[in-house]
Write an enzyme that holds these catalytic residues in place. Structure first.
Site, PDB file in Angstrom:
ATOM      1  CG  LEU A  14     -12.261   3.239   3.286  1.00 22.52           C
ATOM      2  CD1 LEU A  14     -13.449   3.926   2.850  1.00 22.52           C
ATOM      3  CD2 LEU A  14     -11.392   2.438   2.019  1.00 22.52           C
ATOM      4  CG  ASP A  56       1.301  -3.548  15.283  1.00 19.22           C
ATOM      5  OD1 ASP A  56       1.000  -3.632  14.149  1.00 19.22           O
ATOM      6  OD2 ASP A  56       2.498  -3.296  15.941  1.00 19.22           O
ATOM      7  CB  SER A 134      -5.440  -2.955  -2.791  1.00 19.57           C
ATOM      8  OG  SER A 134      -4.069  -2.698  -3.263  1.00 19.57           O
ATOM      9  CE1 TYR A 148      -0.495   2.651   0.865  1.00 15.82           C
ATOM     10  CE2 TYR A 148      -0.381   3.269  -1.441  1.00 15.82           C
ATOM     11  CZ  TYR A 148      -1.195   2.904  -0.123  1.00 15.82           C
ATOM     12  OH  TYR A 148      -2.451   3.139  -0.368  1.00 15.82           O
ATOM     13  CE  LYS A 152      -2.468  -0.206   0.441  1.00 16.29           C
ATOM     14  NZ  LYS A 152      -3.427  -0.730   1.493  1.00 16.29           N
ATOM     15  CB  THR A 183      -8.652   9.610   4.296  1.00  9.34           C
ATOM     16  OG1 THR A 183      -7.636   9.125   3.591  1.00  9.34           O
ATOM     17  CG2 THR A 183     -10.122   8.821   3.794  1.00  9.34           C
TER      18      THR A 183
END
Length: 298
Positions: A14, A56, A134, A148, A152, A183
């Site tokens: 994305l 980073d 998000s 993860y 989020k 993706t």
């Protein structure tokens, strides 16, 4: 009008789609990625309208440097897109401490680092857009994505607080919450899965099986999302959250139905912990907890 953009995680997926859309629209862009060579073709095509320092996002000094590159080369920063992120699909019990922390560092603290670096510039301008990429996973729970989705969920809460703090000086903040996109995110998440313990087969195992059929067939179009990001960067009013994709809408409404029923079922218990003579303070009754949004019309 040409704007100055900074996009993290711009080397692929994305982030790359947003970068290409912003450049095609005539904007000047700092496209930051861990591997600057991943953008060599775009650098050759767009020349000095694209700068791509190594970044980073977990490194605050590198975050400050990326913002400095934009301000020094182009004179400011109008749009920050916090896109860098990844997830590993494994049971929490089988996720190492190092991996769990690394996912949260990138997906949440990376956002915080970039925002901290960008705010002085945008506050000085009295203008700017911060677009946090998000996930619908910041509103629902999926077995196997503990690190993860914890990050989020944090991004969603952080975005709401930040939007209210910076609204008085003209900065707009939004969390975009897409469902599945075509993706490489799904491939990366699945590849991290080790042999899961048999006890987790009914939960995490079921998610892995669903992903085998879903990865590569996601409904979300990264190029359409990129065009929407361009549109949102020109809006003067934004909601704090915006779900993207019919799959995101579907799972969100399912989760909200469950939450609302649980809140209603347990409302008496929730209220039972008040003092017997307590009344809701007037200041709380009139408090507004989210910036005013607007109905989006394409």
């Amino acid at each position: 009008m040409s704007k100055i953009w900074l996009i993290t995680g711009a080397g692929r997926g994305l982030g790359r789609s947003i970068l290409e859309a912003a450049l095609a629209a005539g904007h000047r862009v700092v496209g930051a990625a861990r591997d600057p060579d991943s953008l060599a073709d775009l650098r050759q095509r767009y020349g000095d309208r694209l700068l791509n320092p190594a970044l980073d996002v977990t490194n605050p000094a590198q975050a400050r440097r990326a913002v400095h590159v934009a301000a020094a080369a182009y004179g400011g920063l109008d749009v920050l897109v916090n896109n860098a992120g990844y997830g590993h699909l494994t049971p929490f019990e089988q996720t190492s401490e190092e991996d769990f922390r690394a996912q949260v560092e990138t997906n949440f603290f990376g956002v915080a680092n970039m925002v901290r670096a960008a705010l002085p510039v945008m506050r000085g301008q009295r203008a700017g857009h911060i677009i946090n990429i998000s996930s619908v996973g910041g509103r629902v729970a999926t077995p196997g994505l503990g690190a993860y989705q914890a990050a989020k969920w944090a991004v969603g809460g952080f975005t709401e607080v930040l939007a209210q703090e910076v609204a008085p000086f003209g900065i707009k903040v939004i969390a975009l919450e897409p469902g599945g996109m075509r993706t490489d995110w799904g491939y990366t998440a699945r590849e991290a899965a080790s042999e899961i313990l048999p006890d987790y087969e009914p939960s995490v195992g079921a998610v892995l099986n669903r992903m085998k059929a879903y990865v590569g067939n996601e409904v979300g179009d990264p190029d359409k999302i990129a065009q929407l990001v361009l549109e949102l960067s020109n809006r003067e009013r934004l909601p704090a959250h915006l779900l993207l994709g019919s799959d995101a809408l579907h799972v969100f409404h399912q989760a909200e139905t469950v939450r609302q029923k649980a809140a209603a079922d347990w409302a008496e218990v929730s209220a039972s912990t008040d003092f017997d003579d307590a009344e809701l303070p007037a200041a709380l009754k009139t408090a507004k907890f989210e910036p005013a949004g607007e109905t989006f019309r394409a």
